[in-house]
Scaffold this motif. Sequence first.
Motif, PDB file in Angstrom:
ATOM      1  N   THR A   1      52.502  43.398  -5.421  1.00 55.62           N
ATOM      2  CA  THR A   1      52.386  44.866  -5.699  1.00 55.62           C
ATOM      3  C   THR A   1      51.067  45.500  -4.942  1.00 55.62           C
ATOM      4  O   THR A   1      50.798  46.761  -5.238  1.00 55.62           O
ATOM      5  N   LEU A   2      50.354  44.721  -4.049  1.00 63.01           N
ATOM      6  CA  LEU A   2      49.360  45.288  -3.240  1.00 63.01           C
ATOM      7  C   LEU A   2      50.222  45.903  -2.106  1.00 63.01           C
ATOM      8  O   LEU A   2      49.210  46.758  -1.521  1.00 63.01           O
ATOM      9  N   ARG A   3      51.325  45.707  -1.894  1.00 59.70           N
ATOM     10  CA  ARG A   3      52.093  46.623  -0.874  1.00 59.70           C
ATOM     11  C   ARG A   3      52.317  47.748  -1.420  1.00 59.70           C
ATOM     12  O   ARG A   3      53.010  48.077  -2.495  1.00 59.70           O
ATOM     13  N   LYS A   4      52.046  49.232  -0.852  1.00 64.27           N
ATOM     14  CA  LYS A   4      52.212  50.340  -1.580  1.00 64.27           C
ATOM     15  C   LYS A   4      53.790  50.780  -1.287  1.00 64.27           C
ATOM     16  O   LYS A   4      54.105  51.567  -1.894  1.00 64.27           O
ATOM     17  N   ASP A   5      54.400  50.213  -0.499  1.00 62.79           N
ATOM     18  CA  ASP A   5      55.899  50.488  -0.419  1.00 62.79           C
ATOM     19  C   ASP A   5      56.734  49.367  -1.186  1.00 62.79           C
ATOM     20  O   ASP A   5      57.866  49.230  -0.913  1.00 62.79           O
ATOM     21  N   LEU A   6      56.277  48.887  -2.200  1.00 64.31           N
ATOM     22  CA  LEU A   6      56.825  47.758  -2.733  1.00 64.31           C
ATOM     23  C   LEU A   6      58.353  48.318  -3.504  1.00 64.31           C
ATOM     24  O   LEU A   6      59.225  47.670  -3.388  1.00 64.31           O
ATOM     25  N   ALA A   7      58.330  49.619  -4.102  1.00 63.14           N
ATOM     26  CA  ALA A   7      59.538  50.076  -4.545  1.00 63.14           C
ATOM     27  C   ALA A   7      60.345  50.287  -3.553  1.00 63.14           C
ATOM     28  O   ALA A   7      61.745  50.064  -3.718  1.00 63.14           O
ATOM     29  N   ASP A   8      60.046  50.859  -2.343  1.00 63.36           N
ATOM     30  CA  ASP A   8      61.067  50.913  -1.028  1.00 63.36           C
ATOM     31  C   ASP A   8      61.739  49.451  -0.763  1.00 63.36           C
ATOM     32  O   ASP A   8      62.767  49.449  -0.700  1.00 63.36           O
ATOM     33  N   ILE A   9      60.866  48.374  -0.825  1.00 63.63           N
ATOM     34  CA  ILE A   9      61.060  47.055  -0.523  1.00 63.63           C
ATOM     35  C   ILE A   9      62.365  46.810  -1.612  1.00 63.63           C
ATOM     36  O   ILE A   9      63.493  46.228  -1.182  1.00 63.63           O
ATOM     37  N   ILE A  10      62.069  46.896  -2.957  1.00 59.86           N
ATOM     38  CA  ILE A  10      63.087  46.572  -3.612  1.00 59.86           C
ATOM     39  C   ILE A  10      64.416  47.245  -3.645  1.00 59.86           C
ATOM     40  O   ILE A  10      65.388  46.963  -3.922  1.00 59.86           O
ATOM     41  N   ARG A  11      64.191  48.851  -3.277  1.00 63.60           N
ATOM     42  CA  ARG A  11      65.405  49.854  -3.142  1.00 63.60           C
ATOM     43  C   ARG A  11      66.133  49.038  -2.079  1.00 63.60           C
ATOM     44  O   ARG A  11      67.325  48.983  -1.931  1.00 63.60           O
ATOM     45  N   ILE A  12      65.528  48.535  -0.892  1.00 61.75           N
ATOM     46  CA  ILE A  12      66.267  48.164   0.233  1.00 61.75           C
ATOM     47  C   ILE A  12      66.981  46.900  -0.135  1.00 61.75           C
ATOM     48  O   ILE A  12      68.299  46.760   0.244  1.00 61.75           O
ATOM     49  N   CYS A  13      66.292  45.914  -0.689  1.00 63.67           N
ATOM     50  CA  CYS A  13      66.911  44.734  -1.059  1.00 63.67           C
ATOM     51  C   CYS A  13      68.268  44.783  -2.092  1.00 63.67           C
ATOM     52  O   CYS A  13      69.010  44.265  -1.839  1.00 63.67           O
ATOM     53  N   LYS A  14      68.024  45.592  -3.091  1.00 60.58           N
ATOM     54  CA  LYS A  14      69.114  45.978  -4.184  1.00 60.58           C
ATOM     55  C   LYS A  14      70.276  46.692  -3.637  1.00 60.58           C
ATOM     56  O   LYS A  14      71.366  46.329  -3.979  1.00 60.58           O
ATOM     57  N   SER A  15      69.850  47.431  -2.333  1.00 59.49           N
ATOM     58  CA  SER A  15      71.060  48.374  -1.958  1.00 59.49           C
ATOM     59  C   SER A  15      71.660  47.573  -0.760  1.00 59.49           C
ATOM     60  O   SER A  15      72.845  47.943  -0.230  1.00 59.49           O
ATOM     61  N   THR A  16      71.347  46.305  -0.559  1.00 57.71           N
ATOM     62  CA  THR A  16      72.156  45.603   0.518  1.00 57.71           C
ATOM     63  C   THR A  16      73.235  45.217  -0.013  1.00 57.71           C
ATOM     64  O   THR A  16      73.245  44.344  -1.155  1.00 57.71           O
ATOM     65  N   PRO A  17      74.649  45.196   0.518  1.00 64.55           N
ATOM     66  CA  PRO A  17      75.833  44.772   0.328  1.00 64.55           C
ATOM     67  C   PRO A  17      75.684  43.285  -0.187  1.00 64.55           C
ATOM     68  O   PRO A  17      75.410  42.480   0.983  1.00 64.55           O
ATOM     69  N   GLY A  18      76.246  42.803  -1.434  1.00 63.47           N
ATOM     70  CA  GLY A  18      76.363  41.287  -1.512  1.00 63.47           C
ATOM     71  C   GLY A  18      75.035  40.830  -2.446  1.00 63.47           C
ATOM     72  O   GLY A  18      75.101  39.926  -2.952  1.00 63.47           O
TER      73      GLY A  18
ATOM     74  N   GLU B   1      73.087  40.839  -5.645  1.00 63.97           N
ATOM     75  CA  GLU B   1      73.164  41.238  -6.905  1.00 63.97           C
ATOM     76  C   GLU B   1      72.233  41.572  -7.695  1.00 63.97           C
ATOM     77  O   GLU B   1      72.034  42.226  -8.921  1.00 63.97           O
ATOM     78  N   THR B   2      70.946  40.592  -7.465  1.00 62.67           N
ATOM     79  CA  THR B   2      69.909  40.623  -8.287  1.00 62.67           C
ATOM     80  C   THR B   2      68.627  40.594  -7.344  1.00 62.67           C
ATOM     81  O   THR B   2      68.611  39.744  -6.567  1.00 62.67           O
ATOM     82  N   VAL B   3      67.691  41.449  -7.986  1.00 60.62           N
ATOM     83  CA  VAL B   3      66.480  41.501  -7.215  1.00 60.62           C
ATOM     84  C   VAL B   3      65.056  41.321  -8.249  1.00 60.62           C
ATOM     85  O   VAL B   3      65.374  41.865  -9.343  1.00 60.62           O
ATOM     86  N   ALA B   4      64.536  40.340  -8.262  1.00 62.57           N
ATOM     87  CA  ALA B   4      63.245  39.980  -8.903  1.00 62.57           C
ATOM     88  C   ALA B   4      62.043  39.883  -8.216  1.00 62.57           C
ATOM     89  O   ALA B   4      61.970  40.183  -7.072  1.00 62.57           O
ATOM     90  N   LEU B   5      61.221  39.858  -8.960  1.00 61.91           N
ATOM     91  CA  LEU B   5      59.732  40.329  -8.568  1.00 61.91           C
ATOM     92  C   LEU B   5      58.907  39.158  -9.480  1.00 61.91           C
ATOM     93  O   LEU B   5      58.732  39.070 -10.493  1.00 61.91           O
ATOM     94  N   THR B   6      57.977  38.599  -8.572  1.00 58.31           N
ATOM     95  CA  THR B   6      56.835  37.410  -9.217  1.00 58.31           C
ATOM     96  C   THR B   6      55.564  38.354  -8.793  1.00 58.31           C
ATOM     97  O   THR B   6      55.199  38.578  -7.778  1.00 58.31           O
ATOM     98  N   SER B   7      54.701  38.414 -10.010  1.00 55.42           N
ATOM     99  CA  SER B   7      53.456  39.203  -9.905  1.00 55.42           C
ATOM    100  C   SER B   7      52.471  38.598 -10.922  1.00 55.42           C
ATOM    101  O   SER B   7      52.820  38.109 -11.711  1.00 55.42           O
ATOM    102  N   ASN B   8      51.180  38.902 -10.505  1.00 58.73           N
ATOM    103  CA  ASN B   8      50.124  38.364 -11.109  1.00 58.73           C
ATOM    104  C   ASN B   8      49.820  39.205 -12.351  1.00 58.73           C
ATOM    105  O   ASN B   8      49.204  39.196 -13.385  1.00 58.73           O
ATOM    106  N   GLY B   9      50.556  40.580 -12.433  1.00 58.56           N
ATOM    107  CA  GLY B   9      50.318  41.489 -13.556  1.00 58.56           C
ATOM    108  C   GLY B   9      49.109  42.235 -13.386  1.00 58.56           C
ATOM    109  O   GLY B   9      48.810  42.963 -14.380  1.00 58.56           O
ATOM    110  N   TYR B  10      48.376  42.440 -12.338  1.00 58.24           N
ATOM    111  CA  TYR B  10      47.048  42.954 -12.372  1.00 58.24           C
ATOM    112  C   TYR B  10      47.065  44.541 -12.755  1.00 58.24           C
ATOM    113  O   TYR B  10      46.371  44.935 -13.693  1.00 58.24           O
ATOM    114  N   LYS B  11      48.124  45.340 -12.379  1.00 55.05           N
ATOM    115  CA  LYS B  11      48.402  46.648 -12.864  1.00 55.05           C
ATOM    116  C   LYS B  11      49.913  47.103 -12.975  1.00 55.05           C
ATOM    117  O   LYS B  11      50.373  48.028 -12.658  1.00 55.05           O
TER     118      LYS B  11
END
Length: 328
Positions: free
Chosen positions: A75-92, A94-104
Amino acid sequence: MSIYHQLTDSYQRQFTYLRLSVTDQCNFRCNYCLPDGYSAASPDPFLSLEEIQRVAAAFALNGTKKIRITGGEPTLRKDLADIIRICKSTPGIETVALTSNGYKITQQLPALVDAGLDQLNLSADSLEPANFEMITGHNKLQEVLAGIDLAISLGLKRVKLNVVLMREFNRNELSKFLEFVSNRPISLRFIELMQTGDNVEFFKKQHVSGAEIQQHLEQNNWLQVLRDPHAGPAVEYTHPHYEGNIGLIMPYSKDFCSSCNRLRVSSHGNLHLCLFADAHESLRPYLTQESSAQLAKRLQHLLGGKKETHDLHEGNSGSTRHLAMLGG
């Protein structure tokens, strides 16, 4: 999308799960990982969005179904939402997960879910605020717990809470952890403390075998459930009187590596065939020089170097100095 070839190693293990680190920076100072805080290991930049897209596409061509985004603290990366969007839109994929310390996490989670996030893992190595702060260096327990409840309310497929077992810091909280899942539909996962290059003495003093917890569960009517083929290494238990499950990640247990289904790419583009391998292969030169199909073929070739098991039992943690390097 046609799969070029299922990633299969010489021991007939199939790899459908990628753990993708997007930064090695972390804002926690956990006593078992970064007690002195973060220190940059490399001057090289982290993977760009374009490089991440190429990595995701190449793995997907080889049958990868799940990508877990890790850090450090992603979550320290300001473009994290874009990273998730790229991974989830990649054909094939099915699941995108995130591991975080939960700071914010409560501030960021709605946008991450909108971007396509399916699963969330947070960490709380203690349910006592003062003890949590002593372990992590931050008074953030309530934020983490609020993040768990928010993730449930947002309808994520799976919500998990990770707990690293430590003899002097949280072994006495077992009953509290079990009670925590009594009315929450989550998986609370106890993770054996693992020896790394930087924590040898701490490991010797604090390591707790997951078998201790496993024995307690089985003696108290917890029943083992079948493992999802694309899931991580946890042995999971359910109980008729508890809404949530308990998972155990026991890297020192017999045959732990026999069900391995995951590979790792670091935030600097290095392919790690095992969390505790001595060597790694840089993919970065090929991310600009090769097509996704060519990189997919290269991954198949590189997988031939994967060993049957790690050497943790011999005290060899490979090149892993601390878990923030690859997100565990």
